[in-house]
Design a protein around this motif. Structure first.
Motif, PDB file in Angstrom:
ATOM      1  N   PRO A  52      -1.527 -62.333 -46.401  1.00 43.54           N
ATOM      2  CA  PRO A  52      -2.647 -63.062 -45.801  1.00 43.54           C
ATOM      3  C   PRO A  52      -2.615 -64.547 -46.152  1.00 43.54           C
ATOM      4  CG  PRO A  52      -3.382 -61.851 -47.730  1.00 43.54           C
ATOM      5  CD  PRO A  52      -1.943 -61.481 -47.532  1.00 43.54           C
ATOM      6  N   THR A  53      -3.259 -65.339 -45.323  1.00 42.23           N
ATOM      7  CA  THR A  53      -3.580 -66.724 -45.668  1.00 42.23           C
ATOM      8  C   THR A  53      -5.008 -66.714 -46.226  1.00 42.23           C
ATOM      9  OG1 THR A  53      -2.173 -67.651 -43.934  1.00 42.23           O
ATOM     10  CG2 THR A  53      -3.951 -69.053 -44.770  1.00 42.23           C
ATOM     11  N   PHE A  54      -5.215 -67.412 -47.325  1.00 45.04           N
ATOM     12  CA  PHE A  54      -6.538 -67.428 -47.939  1.00 45.04           C
ATOM     13  C   PHE A  54      -7.254 -68.741 -47.644  1.00 45.04           C
ATOM     14  CE2 PHE A  54      -4.211 -64.298 -50.382  1.00 45.04           C
ATOM     15  CZ  PHE A  54      -5.147 -63.286 -50.534  1.00 45.04           C
ATOM     16  N   ALA A  68      -3.580 -56.966 -44.026  1.00 45.70           N
ATOM     17  CA  ALA A  68      -4.842 -56.211 -43.997  1.00 45.70           C
ATOM     18  C   ALA A  68      -4.906 -55.217 -45.157  1.00 45.70           C
ATOM     19  CB  ALA A  68      -4.987 -55.490 -42.669  1.00 45.70           C
ATOM     20  N   ARG A  69      -3.785 -54.568 -45.462  1.00 46.31           N
ATOM     21  CA  ARG A  69      -3.765 -53.617 -46.572  1.00 46.31           C
ATOM     22  C   ARG A  69      -4.086 -54.314 -47.897  1.00 46.31           C
ATOM     23  NH1 ARG A  69       1.622 -50.235 -44.682  1.00 46.31           N
ATOM     24  NH2 ARG A  69       0.506 -48.518 -43.672  1.00 46.31           N
ATOM     25  N   PHE A  70      -3.491 -55.495 -48.082  1.00 42.45           N
ATOM     26  CA  PHE A  70      -3.749 -56.208 -49.331  1.00 42.45           C
ATOM     27  C   PHE A  70      -5.217 -56.630 -49.419  1.00 42.45           C
ATOM     28  CE2 PHE A  70      -4.178 -59.763 -52.143  1.00 42.45           C
ATOM     29  CZ  PHE A  70      -3.386 -59.408 -53.227  1.00 42.45           C
ATOM     30  N   LEU A  71      -5.737 -57.216 -48.358  1.00 43.12           N
ATOM     31  CA  LEU A  71      -7.123 -57.693 -48.375  1.00 43.12           C
ATOM     32  C   LEU A  71      -8.097 -56.542 -48.569  1.00 43.12           C
ATOM     33  CD1 LEU A  71      -6.806 -60.269 -45.467  1.00 43.12           C
ATOM     34  CD2 LEU A  71      -7.091 -60.803 -47.890  1.00 43.12           C
ATOM     35  N   ASP A  72      -7.781 -55.399 -47.972  1.00 46.75           N
ATOM     36  CA  ASP A  72      -8.621 -54.216 -48.141  1.00 46.75           C
ATOM     37  C   ASP A  72      -8.585 -53.738 -49.588  1.00 46.75           C
ATOM     38  OD1 ASP A  72     -10.229 -52.064 -47.494  1.00 46.75           O
ATOM     39  OD2 ASP A  72      -8.565 -50.811 -46.851  1.00 46.75           O
ATOM     40  N   ALA A  73      -7.385 -53.648 -50.149  1.00 43.98           N
ATOM     41  CA  ALA A  73      -7.238 -53.135 -51.510  1.00 43.98           C
ATOM     42  C   ALA A  73      -7.945 -53.996 -52.542  1.00 43.98           C
ATOM     43  CB  ALA A  73      -5.747 -53.022 -51.859  1.00 43.98           C
ATOM     44  N   TYR A  74      -7.959 -55.308 -52.313  1.00 45.53           N
ATOM     45  CA  TYR A  74      -8.566 -56.218 -53.291  1.00 45.53           C
ATOM     46  C   TYR A  74      -9.952 -56.705 -52.882  1.00 45.53           C
ATOM     47  CZ  TYR A  74      -4.404 -56.103 -56.107  1.00 45.53           C
ATOM     48  OH  TYR A  74      -3.386 -55.673 -56.926  1.00 45.53           O
ATOM     49  N   GLY A  75     -10.494 -56.135 -51.801  1.00 43.20           N
ATOM     50  CA  GLY A  75     -11.898 -56.364 -51.471  1.00 43.20           C
ATOM     51  C   GLY A  75     -12.244 -57.723 -50.908  1.00 43.20           C
ATOM     52  N   TYR A  76     -11.295 -58.385 -50.254  1.00 41.88           N
ATOM     53  CA  TYR A  76     -11.594 -59.682 -49.646  1.00 41.88           C
ATOM     54  C   TYR A  76     -12.177 -59.503 -48.250  1.00 41.88           C
ATOM     55  CZ  TYR A  76      -8.926 -62.162 -53.245  1.00 41.88           C
ATOM     56  OH  TYR A  76      -8.482 -62.676 -54.432  1.00 41.88           O
ATOM     57  N   GLU A  77     -13.238 -60.216 -47.947  1.00 41.53           N
ATOM     58  CA  GLU A  77     -13.714 -60.281 -46.571  1.00 41.53           C
ATOM     59  C   GLU A  77     -12.629 -60.930 -45.722  1.00 41.53           C
ATOM     60  OE1 GLU A  77     -18.523 -60.517 -46.894  1.00 41.53           O
ATOM     61  OE2 GLU A  77     -17.429 -62.404 -47.064  1.00 41.53           O
ATOM     62  N   THR A  78     -12.491 -60.463 -44.485  1.00 43.84           N
ATOM     63  CA  THR A  78     -11.319 -60.829 -43.693  1.00 43.84           C
ATOM     64  C   THR A  78     -11.693 -61.359 -42.321  1.00 43.84           C
ATOM     65  OG1 THR A  78      -9.980 -59.159 -44.808  1.00 43.84           O
ATOM     66  CG2 THR A  78      -9.164 -59.945 -42.702  1.00 43.84           C
ATOM     67  N   TYR A  79     -11.055 -62.472 -41.964  1.00 42.75           N
ATOM     68  CA  TYR A  79     -11.135 -62.997 -40.604  1.00 42.75           C
ATOM     69  C   TYR A  79      -9.984 -62.417 -39.789  1.00 42.75           C
ATOM     70  CZ  TYR A  79     -14.484 -66.452 -42.325  1.00 42.75           C
ATOM     71  OH  TYR A  79     -15.580 -67.069 -42.875  1.00 42.75           O
ATOM     72  N   ASP A  80     -10.308 -61.803 -38.669  1.00 40.37           N
ATOM     73  CA  ASP A  80      -9.309 -61.155 -37.827  1.00 40.37           C
ATOM     74  C   ASP A  80      -8.714 -62.179 -36.864  1.00 40.37           C
ATOM     75  OD1 ASP A  80      -7.774 -59.602 -36.187  1.00 40.37           O
ATOM     76  OD2 ASP A  80      -9.296 -58.069 -35.847  1.00 40.37           O
ATOM     77  N   ALA A  81      -7.456 -62.562 -37.103  1.00 37.56           N
ATOM     78  CA  ALA A  81      -6.754 -63.504 -36.231  1.00 37.56           C
ATOM     79  C   ALA A  81      -5.516 -62.849 -35.623  1.00 37.56           C
ATOM     80  CB  ALA A  81      -6.367 -64.758 -37.014  1.00 37.56           C
TER      81      ALA A  81
END
Length: 385
Positions: free
Chosen positions: A97-99, A136-149
């Motif tokens: 992901p880009t943060f 998406a898997r990483f952001l889900d695993a670490y609980g980051y809110e995600t912008y869908d691009a």
């Protein structure tokens, strides 16, 4: 994982500069036989050196597949968090992901569409399903809110931010027919501004000669700090890179950043001798159907600009070239507050990228919804929900 329906720029989020403080770094343990010869034997040794250098000043998360996770745990120290997660290859910069963050310390992730650097037009391998799901898997695993691009094709190596609204890109990459061919240059700019919080996009014409990513910006130009960049350079007029870097320099000299300031440009030499695939390396690859192959004597896109900035260091690729020491001197002068870590990187460049390409920084944040603790887990982490 909470997938947001708003846009980063609307919410006050922006991509910080890589020179700003990090919470950590994502890497992926190498295994793909078409990228890393001889079962990634030498590549893994180089990955260990890079991960341990980064771990001197920030947390490192190493993602690994089920068949390679034991190898990662055996070779890496206890300082490195090894996490079970699927991928097709080890290019964390492009598949991770880009943060983005806001001024209140909140950090969120952006999940781009990944199509193996060009999809059906000129992608480097035929099946990239696991890489496409990795962010998406990483952001889900670490609980980051995600912008869908995921409507927009982009790799992390194709963008550099100064953290103050200026985004560096190359025309050769972002205008490639394999990325977003239905969008105009202006429409691509608008997407970058919306999802990265950018205010001005600087379009360099070229990247590094023979860069198979369609010339990512992270191999040719990088921010040292706002208003100051390093640019890959050669004085050899016979080298194809000469005219390419000259054209990039012209843009940087004529443009200003988002604050209206002119750029300070440090010329960072490329290796004096081209770095090329050796026949003895070529016999160690195993290419899958539809995968981009290598040829004996093929020139690789070697560049010292492909460094990683950790909280306390600059991890710099070295090639056994006479320009190695000059690159270290220039970067040492640019980052006097950081320790310089020279890492012999030939065993990474044979895969097609370098130190910056295999790393993805997580910016420092005071607030984000903490996800599951993944350290030491042998359960496959969830994909898209």
């Amino acid at each position: 994982m909470k997938r947001l329906t708003s846009l980063p720029a609307e919410d006050g989020f922006y991509m910080p500069g890589e020179f700003e403080p990090h919470d950590g770094c994502i890497m992926i343990w190498p295994k793909r036989p078409g990228s890393w010869p001889f079962d990634a034997r030498e590549a893994r040794k180089a990955f260990v050196k890079i991960a341990e250098a980064i771990a001197d000043s920030e947390h490192v998360i190493m993602l690994a597949e089920a068949e390679t996770i034991d190898s990662a745990r055996e070779m890496l120290s206890d300082r490195i968090e090894v996490v079970l997660m699927e991928s097709d290859d080890a290019w964390a910069r492009d598949t991770g992901p880009t943060f983005v963050r806001n001024d209140y310390g909140q950090v969120r992730g952006v999940d781009w569409q990944f199509n193996a650097w060009g999809g059906e037009y000129d992608g480097l391998y035929a099946d990239w399903k696991k890489d496409e799901l990795l962010a998406a898997r990483f952001l889900d695993a670490y609980g980051y809110e995600t912008y869908d691009a995921r409507h927009f094709v982009l790799e992390g190596g194709s963008i550099h931010s100064d953290g103050q609204g200026t985004i560096l890109v190359t025309e050769r990459c972002l205008l490639s027919p394999g990325r977003n061919p239905s969008l105009t240059k202006k429409e691509i700019e608008e997407q970058l501004k919306l999802y990265l919080g950018g205010k001005k996009i600087i379009w360099l014409p070229y990247g590094i000669y023979q860069d198979e990513t369609n010339e990512h910006v992270d191999n040719v130009c990088a921010f040292v700090r706002p208003g100051e960049v390093v640019l890959a350079w050669t004085d050899d007029e016979r080298d194809p890179q000469y005219e390419m870097s000259l054209a990039d320099l012209k843009v940087l000299e004529e443009e200003t950043d988002a604050r209206g300031k002119h750029f300070i440009v440090h010329k960072l030499p490329i290796p004096k001798m081209p770095v090329c695939i050796k026949p003895e390396e070529l016999c160690g690859f195993t290419f899958e159907p539809g995968e981009d192959t290598r040829e004996p004597g093929e020139r690789l896109a070697a560049s010292y600009v492909n460094f990683y900035l950790s909280n306390g260091g600059v991890i710099v690729p070295q090639f056994g070239d006479e320009n190695d020491s000059m690159a270290l001197k220039i970067l040492g002068d640019c980052f006097p507050e950081r320790k310089i870590y020279p890492i012999f990187a030939r065993d990474i460049i044979v895969g097609g990228g370098n130190i910056h390409c295999i790393t993805q920084q997580i910016p420092k944040g005071d607030v984000h919804e903490k996800g599951n603790s993944c350290s030491g887990s042998d359960e496959m982490l969830p994909g898209h929900q």
